[in-house]
Scaffold this motif. Sequence first.
Motif, PDB file in Angstrom:
ATOM      1  N   VAL A  90      -3.726   0.718  -2.920  1.00  0.00           N
ATOM      2  CA  VAL A  90      -2.858  -0.658  -3.062  1.00  0.00           C
ATOM      3  C   VAL A  90      -1.946  -0.281  -4.306  1.00  0.00           C
ATOM      4  O   VAL A  90      -2.607   0.260  -5.349  1.00  0.00           O
ATOM      5  N   VAL A  91      -0.750  -0.621  -4.423  1.00  0.00           N
ATOM      6  CA  VAL A  91       0.088  -0.550  -5.289  1.00  0.00           C
ATOM      7  C   VAL A  91       0.373  -2.012  -5.868  1.00  0.00           C
ATOM      8  O   VAL A  91       0.469  -2.192  -7.314  1.00  0.00           O
ATOM      9  N   LYS A  92       0.256  -2.995  -5.280  1.00  0.00           N
ATOM     10  CA  LYS A  92       0.457  -4.369  -5.572  1.00  0.00           C
ATOM     11  C   LYS A  92       0.141  -5.532  -4.751  1.00  0.00           C
ATOM     12  O   LYS A  92       0.050  -5.073  -3.623  1.00  0.00           O
ATOM     13  N   THR A  93      -0.213  -6.726  -5.416  1.00  0.00           N
ATOM     14  CA  THR A  93      -0.732  -7.610  -4.415  1.00  0.00           C
ATOM     15  C   THR A  93       0.116  -8.954  -4.706  1.00  0.00           C
ATOM     16  O   THR A  93       0.718  -9.166  -5.665  1.00  0.00           O
ATOM     17  N   GLY A  94       0.396  -9.648  -3.458  1.00  0.00           N
ATOM     18  CA  GLY A  94       1.177 -11.082  -3.688  1.00  0.00           C
ATOM     19  C   GLY A  94       0.156 -11.956  -4.088  1.00  0.00           C
ATOM     20  O   GLY A  94      -1.033 -12.010  -4.302  1.00  0.00           O
ATOM     21  N   ALA A  95       0.736 -12.991  -4.478  1.00  0.00           N
ATOM     22  CA  ALA A  95       0.135 -14.236  -4.670  1.00  0.00           C
ATOM     23  C   ALA A  95      -0.876 -14.569  -3.855  1.00  0.00           C
ATOM     24  O   ALA A  95      -1.009 -14.743  -2.518  1.00  0.00           O
ATOM     25  N   GLY A  96      -2.283 -15.045  -4.445  1.00  0.00           N
ATOM     26  CA  GLY A  96      -3.361 -15.502  -3.706  1.00  0.00           C
ATOM     27  C   GLY A  96      -4.355 -14.349  -3.008  1.00  0.00           C
ATOM     28  O   GLY A  96      -5.138 -14.946  -2.395  1.00  0.00           O
ATOM     29  N   ALA A 107      -6.947 -12.218  -3.596  1.00  0.00           N
ATOM     30  CA  ALA A 107      -8.218 -12.034  -4.637  1.00  0.00           C
ATOM     31  C   ALA A 107      -9.202 -10.628  -4.216  1.00  0.00           C
ATOM     32  O   ALA A 107      -9.839 -10.537  -5.205  1.00  0.00           O
ATOM     33  N   GLY A 108      -9.100 -10.154  -3.040  1.00  0.00           N
ATOM     34  CA  GLY A 108     -10.097  -9.392  -2.477  1.00  0.00           C
ATOM     35  C   GLY A 108      -9.690  -7.809  -2.933  1.00  0.00           C
ATOM     36  O   GLY A 108     -10.591  -6.969  -2.909  1.00  0.00           O
ATOM     37  N   PHE A 109      -8.601  -7.573  -3.329  1.00  0.00           N
ATOM     38  CA  PHE A 109      -7.943  -6.442  -3.617  1.00  0.00           C
ATOM     39  C   PHE A 109      -7.125  -6.355  -4.939  1.00  0.00           C
ATOM     40  O   PHE A 109      -6.581  -7.269  -5.516  1.00  0.00           O
ATOM     41  N   ARG A 110      -7.198  -5.057  -5.556  1.00  0.00           N
ATOM     42  CA  ARG A 110      -6.303  -4.955  -6.662  1.00  0.00           C
ATOM     43  C   ARG A 110      -5.500  -3.530  -6.729  1.00  0.00           C
ATOM     44  O   ARG A 110      -5.961  -2.627  -6.011  1.00  0.00           O
ATOM     45  N   ALA A 111      -4.539  -3.159  -7.681  1.00  0.00           N
ATOM     46  CA  ALA A 111      -4.043  -2.095  -7.626  1.00  0.00           C
ATOM     47  C   ALA A 111      -4.974  -1.062  -7.792  1.00  0.00           C
ATOM     48  O   ALA A 111      -5.825  -1.187  -8.795  1.00  0.00           O
ATOM     49  N   GLY A 112      -5.023   0.110  -7.223  1.00  0.00           N
ATOM     50  CA  GLY A 112      -5.445   1.199  -7.445  1.00  0.00           C
ATOM     51  C   GLY A 112      -6.814   1.369  -6.326  1.00  0.00           C
ATOM     52  O   GLY A 112      -7.373   2.420  -5.957  1.00  0.00           O
ATOM     53  N   ASP A 113      -7.112   0.338  -5.597  1.00  0.00           N
ATOM     54  CA  ASP A 113      -8.142   0.296  -4.615  1.00  0.00           C
ATOM     55  C   ASP A 113      -7.546   1.261  -3.511  1.00  0.00           C
ATOM     56  O   ASP A 113      -6.457   0.948  -2.860  1.00  0.00           O
ATOM     57  N   ARG A 114      -8.767   2.121  -2.950  1.00  0.00           N
ATOM     58  CA  ARG A 114      -8.343   2.721  -1.785  1.00  0.00           C
ATOM     59  C   ARG A 114      -8.570   2.208  -0.447  1.00  0.00           C
ATOM     60  O   ARG A 114      -9.737   1.483  -0.477  1.00  0.00           O
ATOM     61  N   VAL A 115      -7.747   1.902   0.358  1.00  0.00           N
ATOM     62  CA  VAL A 115      -7.995   1.243   1.647  1.00  0.00           C
ATOM     63  C   VAL A 115      -7.604   1.786   2.685  1.00  0.00           C
ATOM     64  O   VAL A 115      -6.830   2.898   2.878  1.00  0.00           O
ATOM     65  N   TRP A 116      -7.686   1.136   4.006  1.00  0.00           N
ATOM     66  CA  TRP A 116      -7.369   1.293   5.037  1.00  0.00           C
ATOM     67  C   TRP A 116      -6.918   0.106   6.036  1.00  0.00           C
ATOM     68  O   TRP A 116      -7.573  -0.915   5.685  1.00  0.00           O
ATOM     69  N   GLY A 117      -6.298   0.304   7.136  1.00  0.00           N
ATOM     70  CA  GLY A 117      -5.861  -1.057   7.717  1.00  0.00           C
ATOM     71  C   GLY A 117      -4.951  -0.833   8.744  1.00  0.00           C
ATOM     72  O   GLY A 117      -4.752   0.432   9.011  1.00  0.00           O
ATOM     73  N   THR A 118      -4.123  -1.983   9.425  1.00  0.00           N
ATOM     74  CA  THR A 118      -3.228  -1.477  10.297  1.00  0.00           C
ATOM     75  C   THR A 118      -2.147  -2.832  10.168  1.00  0.00           C
ATOM     76  O   THR A 118      -2.614  -3.799   9.684  1.00  0.00           O
ATOM     77  N   VAL A 119      -0.789  -2.376  10.833  1.00  0.00           N
ATOM     78  CA  VAL A 119       0.027  -3.551  10.764  1.00  0.00           C
ATOM     79  C   VAL A 119      -0.408  -4.311  12.133  1.00  0.00           C
ATOM     80  O   VAL A 119      -1.136  -3.926  13.031  1.00  0.00           O
ATOM     81  N   HIS A 120       0.185  -5.516  11.914  1.00  0.00           N
ATOM     82  CA  HIS A 120      -0.195  -6.387  13.323  1.00  0.00           C
ATOM     83  C   HIS A 120       0.406  -5.859  14.575  1.00  0.00           C
ATOM     84  O   HIS A 120       1.755  -5.740  14.773  1.00  0.00           O
ATOM     85  N   PRO A 121      -0.286  -5.379  15.796  1.00  0.00           N
ATOM     86  CA  PRO A 121       0.192  -4.597  16.724  1.00  0.00           C
ATOM     87  C   PRO A 121       1.139  -5.634  17.767  1.00  0.00           C
ATOM     88  O   PRO A 121       1.912  -5.008  18.478  1.00  0.00           O
ATOM     89  N   VAL A 132       0.866  -1.105   0.141  1.00  0.00           N
ATOM     90  CA  VAL A 132       0.031  -0.199   0.033  1.00  0.00           C
ATOM     91  C   VAL A 132       0.905   1.241  -0.019  1.00  0.00           C
ATOM     92  O   VAL A 132       1.866   1.393   0.753  1.00  0.00           O
ATOM     93  N   ALA A 133       0.517   2.326  -0.849  1.00  0.00           N
ATOM     94  CA  ALA A 133       1.348   3.455  -1.077  1.00  0.00           C
ATOM     95  C   ALA A 133       0.485   4.482   0.368  1.00  0.00           C
ATOM     96  O   ALA A 133      -0.577   4.715   0.120  1.00  0.00           O
ATOM     97  N   VAL A 134       1.144   4.584   1.301  1.00  0.00           N
ATOM     98  CA  VAL A 134       0.391   5.353   2.572  1.00  0.00           C
ATOM     99  C   VAL A 134       0.073   6.699   2.063  1.00  0.00           C
ATOM    100  O   VAL A 134       1.188   7.462   1.764  1.00  0.00           O
ATOM    101  N   GLU A 135      -0.896   7.232   2.438  1.00  0.00           N
ATOM    102  CA  GLU A 135      -1.279   8.555   2.173  1.00  0.00           C
ATOM    103  C   GLU A 135      -1.292   9.383   3.754  1.00  0.00           C
ATOM    104  O   GLU A 135      -1.111  10.547   3.788  1.00  0.00           O
TER     105      GLU A 135
END
Length: 316
Positions: free
Chosen positions: A71-77, A79-93, A32-35
């Motif tokens: 989202v800039v790039k997705t790894g193998a497997g 399916a729910g996201f693709r490049a260009g999607d606006r997303v939010w989330g957290t790293v694992h605390p 993810v390119a963080v904004e």
Amino acid sequence: MKAAQITSFGTPDVLRVTETDTPTPGAGEVLVAVEASSVNGHDTIVRAGGLKMVSGRKFPIGAGLDFAGVVVKTGAGVAGFRAGDRVWGTVHPRQRHTTAAAAEYVVVAADRVGLAPAGVSSIEAASLVVAGSTALLALRESVGLRDGERVLVRGAAGGVGTAAVQLAHAMGGQVTALARARHAAALRDLGADEVLDYGTTTSEEIGPFDVIVDTVGSELNCYRGRLAKGGRMVTVGLSAPALAAIAASAIHGSRRIRTFSANPGSAVLDDTAGHVTSGALRPVVHSVYPLTDVAAAHQAFERGGAMGKHVLAVSG
């Protein structure tokens, strides 16, 4: 890429923005390119050395728990996201990170990401990732707020507090906010039925309440005493005295103090986004800092007294 990192345990001065390699997503991960990223209590505790069993003692340690971006790039497997999607989330605390969310790019597991709510900026979205999901879990899962119940939100002007006021109102609660007097009008606008000045109001003067949401972590036994029969209390302001009060409440009496570690996955993030989209949950941003001023953002957080969140503008 530029990333905020902790160079030793201590005050905000130990934070540095450095150049480091951009991470690459592995299987099941997204880049993810963080904004934007906000400042949370977890961030300041890690920086001060209060979670060494999680962060480790090897430096640098990445700063920042939550993010909003693209989202800039997705790894193998994935399916729910693709490049260009606006997303939010957290790293694992509860995992060690050399770079974390306060960086130009972050790699996270896809199940820690959700589509960002429409109609809000990345700055606004970042202010609600941890605050909104924590308040939602506290009210829905920990205390099971029911329509018409009397709710006290203690520390109501902070990030989690402002979200809890709004969500408790949306769930049909009769909301009393305990905060600084200067925030009264804003808290009423967010849905509080009553606002009490914490500087002049003692716990003995208020209540009883069916539900108490505490974001402060002190005097828990005093406020526990303001619960009605069958009342429930949850705190997200953890400290050594708070943990002692939680343990004691499990032994003595029915009015137990609950706590939890907010660690939202995609489903909770999606539920939180739904409340934002419906208008039940609005962002409350106190101040915005560039990534290079991450130390100043931490200092502002620790001074307290703000209405809403301190957010880092990273890019975008």
